[in-house]
Design a protein around this motif. Structure first.
Motif, short mmCIF file in Angstrom:
data_model
loop_
_atom_site.label_atom_id
_atom_site.label_comp_id
_atom_site.label_asym_id
_atom_site.label_seq_id
_atom_site.Cartn_x
_atom_site.Cartn_y
_atom_site.Cartn_z
N ARG A 24 33.05 27.71 23.09
CA ARG A 24 34.10 28.53 23.70
C ARG A 24 34.90 27.72 24.72
O ARG A 24 36.13 27.79 24.76
CB ARG A 24 33.47 29.76 24.36
CG ARG A 24 34.40 30.54 25.28
CD ARG A 24 35.68 30.98 24.63
NE ARG A 24 35.46 31.90 23.52
CZ ARG A 24 36.44 32.38 22.76
NH1 ARG A 24 37.69 32.00 22.97
NH2 ARG A 24 36.16 33.20 21.77
N ASP A 28 38.86 26.96 24.38
CA ASP A 28 39.80 27.40 25.42
C ASP A 28 40.71 26.25 25.84
O ASP A 28 41.91 26.45 26.08
CB ASP A 28 39.04 27.93 26.63
CG ASP A 28 38.40 29.29 26.37
OD1 ASP A 28 38.78 29.93 25.36
OD2 ASP A 28 37.52 29.70 27.16
N GLN A 29 40.15 25.04 25.91
CA GLN A 29 40.97 23.88 26.25
C GLN A 29 41.98 23.58 25.14
O GLN A 29 43.15 23.27 25.41
CB GLN A 29 40.06 22.67 26.49
CG GLN A 29 39.19 22.79 27.74
CD GLN A 29 38.18 21.67 27.84
OE1 GLN A 29 37.58 21.27 26.86
NE2 GLN A 29 37.98 21.16 29.06
N GLU A 31 43.22 25.76 22.99
CA GLU A 31 44.21 26.84 22.97
C GLU A 31 45.25 26.66 24.07
O GLU A 31 46.45 26.87 23.86
CB GLU A 31 43.49 28.18 23.12
CG GLU A 31 44.41 29.39 22.95
CD GLU A 31 43.64 30.69 23.06
OE1 GLU A 31 44.11 31.68 22.48
OE2 GLU A 31 42.58 30.71 23.72
N THR A 32 44.81 26.25 25.24
CA THR A 32 45.73 26.05 26.36
C THR A 32 46.81 25.03 26.02
O THR A 32 48.00 25.25 26.28
CB THR A 32 44.95 25.59 27.61
OG1 THR A 32 44.02 26.60 27.98
CG2 THR A 32 45.90 25.32 28.77
N ASP A 46 37.98 35.00 14.86
CA ASP A 46 36.96 34.14 15.46
C ASP A 46 35.68 34.35 14.66
O ASP A 46 35.08 35.43 14.70
CB ASP A 46 36.76 34.51 16.93
CG ASP A 46 35.84 33.54 17.66
OD1 ASP A 46 35.15 32.75 16.98
OD2 ASP A 46 35.81 33.57 18.90
#
Length: 372
Positions: A24, A28-29, A31-32, A46
């Motif tokens: 996760r 998240d990195q 996606e950013t 997901d």
């Protein structure tokens, strides 16, 4: 118009992907950073799967981004979107490299790789090398595409190669491929003047056209696929001239049938020829010299040497230089032939193949065995 596919690969410390929490954090990195490059990007799916996880994001104009995180430390990012012909790309290779470098900083990767965008459309731009690597061509138009009783026959246009004949989705010959024909026939080495010759296959007409310039006594071309000759005559006249306009000339004849029928006929008549060209299938790529294609090729060789003069030669193309195992098997099969044969070989870079290709010149090992 095409679907553009951008691929990026990363390697990270496997410990970072060892559990859901770690995966996760890495996602998240990802996606950013991705949201800075693809507008309106949101998570759509997901999925936890064996060996890692798969996450699907969608963005502006139906752009999709699939990210796969593997427990072993591999991370793949696949971006796909539809692009009209004159539309600016959402992401080109240069911007993909910028994205790669940005993700490297966020993910602290050990290795990374971005790829030139794949262009997937209604006509093929990609064909395989002899050893099944992907080759991209600058094809901008499909001129002909039809299924014959024997194979799929296409003619495509390449900006650098001219018109190119494609048979069963394999590049066959292009207008830029004179070197292929000249190496096959050993131009400047072999003397064809006054000789009797058979071409097995050769439906594009290029070999027949070049051989007739050498003043042979007579040439028989044995081609099974009428459609190949029809489209070659129309779209490849720069390499076949007008030899496919008619089926018989003063010193040549084109016979449209299975080549074995004519070979068997010549055997019964006791004919002996100076040259036979095998312009049929390439040497098969396989683990052993067995199967239908190998059997066909060996049958052709055995039949050819029954109608060659003691001084005659069997000339053929083989396969790419990147297939040494296949070439070795072919040579081993040659050494098993009875009567025994010897061979020489030559190599040339063929433009439409985008690789070096081997050609063989095979003859009786001793001239007194020719009539055996």
């Amino acid at each position: 118009m095409s679907v553009q596919t951008i691929l990026l690969d990363f390697s990270v410390d496997p410990a970072r992907l060892g559990d859901e929490c770690g995966q996760r954090a890495v996602f998240d990195q990802l996606e950013t950073v991705l949201k800075d490059y693809i507008p309106n990007l949101v998570l759509s799916a997901d999925v936890k799967i064996d060996g890692g996880s798969l996450k699907l994001l969608v963005g502006k104009k139906g752009t999709s981004v699939s990210t796969r995180l593997f427990d072993q430390g591999l991370v793949t990012v696949n971006i796909e979107y539809y692009k009209e012909e004159n539309e600016a790309p959402l992401m080109d290779y240069k911007s993909a490299q910028v994205l790669e470098n940005q993700l490297k900083k966020y993910l602290s990767v050990t290795k990374s790789q971005s790829y030139i965008p794949l262009k997937r459309c209604l006509f093929g731009r990609y064909y395989p090398s002899s050893d099944n690597r992907l080759l991209e061509y600058d094809i901008d138009e499909v001129l002909f595409d039809e299924q014959s009783p024997f194979q799929r026959v296409q003619v495509v246009h390449s900006k650098s190669l001219g018109n190119m004949l494609v048979l069963d989705d394999l590049q066959n010959i292009a207008e830029a491929d004179l070197i292929y024909t000249e190496t096959l026939m050993g131009r400047g080495v072999e003397n064809y003047e006054g000789k009797e010759i058979i071409i097995l296959g050769g439906g594009d007409g290029a070999l027949l056209y070049e051989l007739l310039k050498e003043k042979p006594k007579y040439v028989w071309m044995l081609e099974i696929d009428e459609l190949v000759m029809k489209v070659s005559n129309k779209y490849l006249s720069t390499i076949c001239g007008d030899v496919l306009e008619k089926r018989k000339g003063k010193n040549y004849e084109i016979i449209v049938e299975d080549c074995m029928l004519t070979l068997n006929k010549f055997m019964k008549e006791g004919r002996k020829l100076d040259y036979i060209f095998g312009d049929l299938t390439d040497i098969p790529i396989s683990e052993s010299a067995c199967g239908e294609l190998w059997e066909f090729m060996i049958t052709i060789l055995e039949s050819a040497f029954k109608i060659l003069k003691p001084s005659g030669k069997f000339m053929t193309h083989a396969n790419g230089a990147n297939c040494p195992e296949s070439l070795k098997m072919y040579e081993e099969e040659l050494l098993k032939l009875k009567p025994p044969v010897k061979f020489t070989k030559s190599k040339a870079f063929v433009p439409s193949f985008l690789e070096e290709w081997w050609f063989y010149q095979i003859s009786f090992n001793t001239t007194d065995l020719g009539d055996a």
